[in-house]
Design an enzyme around this catalytic site. Structure first.
Site, PDB file in Angstrom:
ATOM      1  N   LYS A 154       0.844  -1.211   0.000  1.00 29.37           N
ATOM      2  CA  LYS A 154       0.000   0.000   0.000  1.00 29.37           C
ATOM      3  C   LYS A 154       0.876   1.256   0.000  1.00 29.37           C
ATOM      4  O   LYS A 154       0.670   2.206  -0.765  1.00 29.37           O
ATOM      5  CB  LYS A 154      -0.919   0.002   1.234  1.00 29.37           C
ATOM      6  CG  LYS A 154      -1.665   1.301   1.452  1.00 29.37           C
ATOM      7  CD  LYS A 154      -2.630   1.632   0.316  1.00 29.37           C
ATOM      8  CE  LYS A 154      -3.132   3.069   0.408  1.00 29.37           C
ATOM      9  NZ  LYS A 154      -3.986   3.467  -0.736  1.00 29.37           N
ATOM     10  N   CYS A 181      -3.005  11.380   2.120  1.00 30.99           N
ATOM     11  CA  CYS A 181      -2.318  10.109   1.850  1.00 30.99           C
ATOM     12  C   CYS A 181      -0.937  10.319   1.281  1.00 30.99           C
ATOM     13  O   CYS A 181       0.050   9.940   1.899  1.00 30.99           O
ATOM     14  CB  CYS A 181      -3.186   9.280   0.918  1.00 30.99           C
ATOM     15  SG  CYS A 181      -4.630   8.771   1.812  1.00 30.99           S
TER      16      CYS A 181
HETATM   17  N1  LIG Z   1      -9.731   8.807   1.943  1.00 30.87           N
HETATM   18  C1  LIG Z   1      -9.194   8.033   1.027  1.00 30.87           C
HETATM   19  O1  LIG Z   1      -9.360   8.252  -0.175  1.00 30.87           O
HETATM   20  C2  LIG Z   1      -8.353   6.875   1.430  1.00 30.87           C
HETATM   21  C3  LIG Z   1      -7.931   6.718   2.756  1.00 30.87           C
HETATM   22  N2  LIG Z   1      -7.151   5.644   3.072  1.00 30.87           N
HETATM   23  C4  LIG Z   1      -6.727   5.416   4.456  1.00 30.87           C
HETATM   24  O2  LIG Z   1      -7.893   5.089   5.225  1.00 30.87           O
HETATM   25  C5  LIG Z   1      -7.762   5.586   6.544  1.00 30.87           C
HETATM   26  C6  LIG Z   1      -8.970   6.440   6.864  1.00 30.87           C
HETATM   27  O3  LIG Z   1      -8.935   7.544   5.993  1.00 30.87           O
HETATM   28  P1  LIG Z   1     -10.229   8.456   5.856  1.00 30.87           P
HETATM   29  O4  LIG Z   1     -11.467   7.627   5.834  1.00 30.87           O
HETATM   30  O5  LIG Z   1      -9.964   9.391   4.734  1.00 30.87           O
HETATM   31  O6  LIG Z   1     -10.179   9.248   7.245  1.00 30.87           O
HETATM   32  P2  LIG Z   1     -11.373  10.112   7.885  1.00 30.87           P
HETATM   33  O7  LIG Z   1     -10.738  11.033   8.840  1.00 30.87           O
HETATM   34  O8  LIG Z   1     -12.256  10.614   6.802  1.00 30.87           O
HETATM   35  O9  LIG Z   1     -12.236   9.013   8.681  1.00 30.87           O
HETATM   36  C7  LIG Z   1     -11.827   8.453   9.903  1.00 30.87           C
HETATM   37  C8  LIG Z   1     -13.048   8.431  10.811  1.00 30.87           C
HETATM   38  O10 LIG Z   1     -12.760   7.656  11.976  1.00 30.87           O
HETATM   39  C9  LIG Z   1     -13.291   8.311  13.112  1.00 30.87           C
HETATM   40  N3  LIG Z   1     -12.542   7.838  14.285  1.00 30.87           N
HETATM   41  C10 LIG Z   1     -11.297   8.172  14.657  1.00 30.87           C
HETATM   42  N4  LIG Z   1     -10.933   7.460  15.750  1.00 30.87           N
HETATM   43  C11 LIG Z   1     -11.972   6.639  16.053  1.00 30.87           C
HETATM   44  C12 LIG Z   1     -12.204   5.653  17.055  1.00 30.87           C
HETATM   45  N5  LIG Z   1     -11.273   5.349  17.954  1.00 30.87           N
HETATM   46  N6  LIG Z   1     -13.392   5.005  17.062  1.00 30.87           N
HETATM   47  C13 LIG Z   1     -14.343   5.301  16.139  1.00 30.87           C
HETATM   48  N7  LIG Z   1     -14.198   6.226  15.161  1.00 30.87           N
HETATM   49  C14 LIG Z   1     -13.011   6.879  15.127  1.00 30.87           C
HETATM   50  C15 LIG Z   1     -13.134   9.776  12.815  1.00 30.87           C
HETATM   51  O11 LIG Z   1     -14.024  10.549  13.578  1.00 30.87           O
HETATM   52  C16 LIG Z   1     -13.460   9.820  11.311  1.00 30.87           C
HETATM   53  O12 LIG Z   1     -14.832  10.007  11.092  1.00 30.87           O
HETATM   54  C17 LIG Z   1      -6.428   6.339   6.589  1.00 30.87           C
HETATM   55  O13 LIG Z   1      -5.441   5.472   7.095  1.00 30.87           O
HETATM   56  C18 LIG Z   1      -6.151   6.641   5.120  1.00 30.87           C
HETATM   57  O14 LIG Z   1      -4.770   6.745   4.851  1.00 30.87           O
HETATM   58  C19 LIG Z   1      -6.746   4.727   2.120  1.00 30.87           C
HETATM   59  C20 LIG Z   1      -7.156   4.868   0.811  1.00 30.87           C
HETATM   60  C21 LIG Z   1      -7.993   5.925   0.374  1.00 30.87           C
HETATM   61  C1  LIG Z   2      -1.422   5.219  -6.124  1.00 32.22           C
HETATM   62  C2  LIG Z   2      -2.662   6.070  -6.155  1.00 32.22           C
HETATM   63  O1  LIG Z   2      -3.183   6.415  -7.205  1.00 32.22           O
HETATM   64  N1  LIG Z   2      -3.149   6.460  -4.930  1.00 32.22           N
HETATM   65  C3  LIG Z   2      -4.387   7.206  -4.893  1.00 32.22           C
HETATM   66  C4  LIG Z   2      -4.236   8.412  -3.969  1.00 32.22           C
HETATM   67  O2  LIG Z   2      -5.390   9.171  -4.158  1.00 32.22           O
HETATM   68  P1  LIG Z   2      -5.491  10.728  -3.648  1.00 32.22           P
HETATM   69  O3  LIG Z   2      -6.863  10.908  -3.139  1.00 32.22           O
HETATM   70  O4  LIG Z   2      -4.353  11.045  -2.761  1.00 32.22           O
HETATM   71  O5  LIG Z   2      -5.408  11.573  -4.996  1.00 32.22           O
HETATM   72  P2  LIG Z   2      -4.200  11.801  -6.010  1.00 32.22           P
HETATM   73  O6  LIG Z   2      -4.796  11.811  -7.361  1.00 32.22           O
HETATM   74  O7  LIG Z   2      -3.091  10.876  -5.746  1.00 32.22           O
HETATM   75  O8  LIG Z   2      -3.744  13.325  -5.671  1.00 32.22           O
HETATM   76  C5  LIG Z   2      -3.010  13.599  -4.521  1.00 32.22           C
HETATM   77  C6  LIG Z   2      -2.438  15.003  -4.730  1.00 32.22           C
HETATM   78  O9  LIG Z   2      -1.434  14.956  -5.747  1.00 32.22           O
HETATM   79  C7  LIG Z   2      -1.733  15.891  -6.783  1.00 32.22           C
HETATM   80  N2  LIG Z   2      -1.331  15.291  -8.056  1.00 32.22           N
HETATM   81  C8  LIG Z   2      -1.842  14.077  -8.428  1.00 32.22           C
HETATM   82  C9  LIG Z   2      -1.418  13.494  -9.610  1.00 32.22           C
HETATM   83  C10 LIG Z   2      -0.470  14.160 -10.414  1.00 32.22           C
HETATM   84  O10 LIG Z   2      -0.072  13.691 -11.481  1.00 32.22           O
HETATM   85  N3  LIG Z   2       0.013  15.375 -10.011  1.00 32.22           N
HETATM   86  C11 LIG Z   2      -0.399  15.961  -8.841  1.00 32.22           C
HETATM   87  O11 LIG Z   2       0.054  17.061  -8.498  1.00 32.22           O
HETATM   88  C12 LIG Z   2      -3.224  16.145  -6.682  1.00 32.22           C
HETATM   89  O12 LIG Z   2      -3.546  17.424  -7.162  1.00 32.22           O
HETATM   90  C13 LIG Z   2      -3.456  16.044  -5.180  1.00 32.22           C
HETATM   91  O13 LIG Z   2      -3.181  17.260  -4.535  1.00 32.22           O
HETATM   92  O14 LIG Z   2      -4.111   8.007  -2.594  1.00 32.22           O
HETATM   93  C14 LIG Z   2      -5.244   7.239  -2.132  1.00 32.22           C
HETATM   94  C15 LIG Z   2      -5.067   6.969  -0.651  1.00 32.22           C
HETATM   95  O15 LIG Z   2      -4.277   6.112  -0.281  1.00 32.22           O
HETATM   96  O16 LIG Z   2      -5.796   7.678   0.077  1.00 32.22           O
HETATM   97  C16 LIG Z   2      -5.306   5.961  -2.946  1.00 32.22           C
HETATM   98  O17 LIG Z   2      -6.352   5.146  -2.462  1.00 32.22           O
HETATM   99  C17 LIG Z   2      -5.523   6.324  -4.406  1.00 32.22           C
HETATM  100  O18 LIG Z   2      -5.574   5.132  -5.188  1.00 32.22           O
END
Ligand SMILES: NC(=O)C1=CN([C@@H]2O[C@H](COP(=O)(O)OP(=O)(O)OC[C@H]3O[C@@H](n4cnc5c(N)ncnc54)[C@H](O)[C@@H]3O)[C@@H](O)[C@H]2O)C=CC1
Ligand SMILES: CC(=O)N[C@@H]1[C@@H](OP(=O)(O)OP(=O)(O)OC[C@H]2O[C@@H](n3ccc(=O)[nH]c3=O)[C@H](O)[C@@H]2O)O[C@H](C(=O)O)[C@@H](O)[C@@H]1O
Length: 429
Positions: free
Chosen positions: A215, A269
């Site tokens: 990841k 992220c």
């Molecule tokens: N947002 C995305 O696109 C992605 C996020 N991730 C990973 O997933 C994880 C979560 O990310 P998000 O959903 O974006 O975060 P988020 O901050 O949107 O959601 C986390 C939620 O958990 C709650 N929370 C925190 N501590 C808690 C506890 N002890 N018990 C119950 N609820 C609790 C918070 O209030 C919040 O609503 C992170 O590790 C992130 O790196 C991975 C891929 C994509």
């Molecule tokens: C490898 C990969 O594509 N990871 C994705 C990434 O999604 P995320 O929401 O962070 O969006 P993103 O498209 O990576 O953009 C992140 C940041 O980087 C910037 N960005 C993105 C692509 C690019 O060519 N140039 C650039 O400047 C975007 O504007 C933004 O500010 O991180 C996510 C995560 O882990 O939260 C993951 O699930 C997604 O699949």
């Protein structure tokens, strides 16, 4: 026993943390036929979800959430008593960095402790959160310390990272390939069976540490390649060329896929995950660290473009009214976490007369773009919202005192008449 309950979809699931990942995941399992309870510490979020309204902006989420709630398969709670003795626990809490760029695992540890106190012998615990290598094994040891249950024997544990891209979460939850890293092979097997209730993409099994590293490698790969694209943008300014034209042509090569330069790398992220990847390692890693530094320097490079344009019209920065278009970290999102727009704002705030902001997705910015640009001297595009691509710059220019346009997100192809235009990577201007 658990395997059969997963197959029959009678296994009861608790999702811990209902944010951008937890809520869509809970919805998918509920609409796949499982009874799901979402445990979330923010009570306002719990109320909103139970009323059938999502607290995050994501296509399809409103109708899918309503369907899950109305079916009776999904309920949210902030009462840990309601998640006792479940068959499956899926942890989706945030894993941010501390100020010093080391991981803040306090949310994860608190969530694991809550699960340890609620679970039963034979429960399957899945961590979806992105965590530093070796964390899942450590969390299994934490559960053993609290419950006396033996990892892999008395309970199953898996790291199942999420790869979804905000804006297309529900499509990617179904069609992305998924990895299940178990502390034991049985753990991975059970998790794979559970997710195949809605996942149509390929699924792969490995151990939890490989899964954690995979990841983090994915996002580090992306961050390093964006840094390379940003360095190409610097070179484009040296050589007086349009880096986007050059990238488009280079990408016609069958094995070249150069990323997109911009005002910076935001979200919660990419700015975080490269630090998580190297944190437990005993030595430093130059390329990964340097890429982070390059990406974090992009707001300052954009500030240089703005100040260069101010000098062109002999306008002292301290007299300049600057409008930042877009605060979200990426286009068509309301998420401002680690957005480079704020780093840019901090970089100019003390030196210009006034900073105004306009973002149609973010509350607290100007009501209208016209309202924001009236009497202003410069517009800086910091987010690639689709809506910004169809703006009538000449019309907006009529409302401005001076007409400077700085493009930090390659929104403008041909600079509008009457403007001093500078674009990041547009070395020909
Ligand atoms: N947002 C995305 O696109 C992605 C996020 N991730 C990973 O997933 C994880 C979560 O990310 P998000 O959903 O974006 O975060 P988020 O901050 O949107 O959601 C986390 C939620 O958990 C709650 N929370 C925190 N501590 C808690 C506890 N002890 N018990 C119950 N609820 C609790 C918070 O209030 C919040 O609503 C992170 O590790 C992130 O790196 C991975 C891929 C994509
Ligand atoms: C490898 C990969 O594509 N990871 C994705 C990434 O999604 P995320 O929401 O962070 O969006 P993103 O498209 O990576 O953009 C992140 C940041 O980087 C910037 N960005 C993105 C692509 C690019 O060519 N140039 C650039 O400047 C975007 O504007 C933004 O500010 O991180 C996510 C995560 O882990 O939260 C993951 O699930 C997604 O699949």
């Amino acid at each position: 026993m658990l395997e059969k309950m997963i197959e029959e979809r009678t296994a009861e699931i608790a999702v811990i943390g209902l944010g951008y990942i937890g809520l869509p995941t809970a919805i998918m399992f509920a609409n796949a036929g499982f009874r799901v309870i979402g445990y979330e510490i923010r009570e306002k979020v719990v109320e909103k979800i139970n009323s059938g309204k999502a607290h995050i902006i994501e296509p399809e989420i409103d109708e899918l959430l309503r369907k899950a709630i109305e079916s009776g398969n999904l309920k949210a709670t902030s009462n840990p008593e309601e998640i006792r003795e479940k068959d499956v626990y899926i942890i989706c809490v945030q894993t941010p960095l501390k100020e010093d760029k080391t991981p803040n695992l306090s949310y994860l540890e608190s969530a694991v402790e809550t699960v340890a106190k609620a679970m039963k012998k034979g429960s399957l615990i899945i961590i979806e959160s992105t965590v530093p290598p070796l964390t899942t094994v450590k969390m299994a040891e934490l559960i053993e310390a609290i419950t006396g249950l033996k990892p892999g024997e008395d309970f199953y544990m898996v790291h199942a990272p999420e790869r979804v891209m905000p804006g297309r979460i529900f499509k990617e939850l179904i069609y992305n390939s998924r990895i299940f890293g178990g502390i034991t092979p049985e753990s991975a097997e059970l998790a794979e069976k559970l997710y195949r209730s809605f996942v149509k993409g390929q699924t792969f099994k490995t151990n939890s540490t490989v899964s954690e590293v995979v990841k983090l490698m994915e996002n580090t790969f992306r961050d390093v390649n964006i840094a390379l694209a940003n360095e190409f943008a610097f070179l484009a300014h040296q050589y007086g060329i349009n880096v986007f034209e050059a990238i488009e042509l280079a990408n016609t090569h069958p094995r070249v896929k150069i990323h997109v330069p911009g005002i910076g790398v935001g979200g919660h992220c990419l700015p975080k995950d490269p630090h998580l990847l190297v944190w437990p390692a005993k030595e430093d890693f130059g390329l990964i660290k340097l890429a982070r530094e390059i990406n974090d320097s992009m707001p300052l490079f954009t500030k240089d473009l703005l100040f260069e344009a101010l000098r062109t019209i002999n306008l002292p920065p301290e007299e300049a009214v600057v409008v930042i278009l877009g605060l979200a970290y990426k286009g068509n999102s309301d998420d401002t976490r680690n957005s480079p727009a704020f780093a840019f704002m901090d970089a100019i705030n003390e030196e210009v007369k006034e900073v105004r902001t306009y973002d149609p997705f973010v509350k607290g910015t100007h009501e209208s773009i016209e309202d924001a640009v009236k009497g202003a001297d410069a517009i800086v595009i910091a987010t690639d919202h689709t809506a910004f691509k169809s703006l009538d710059w000449e019309e907006l220019g009529k409302l401005m005192r001076n007409r400077i346009l700085i493009d930090g997100r390659h929104i403008v192809e041909d600079p509008p008449k009457g403007f001093i235009f500078k674009g990041l990577g547009r070395g020909e201007y």
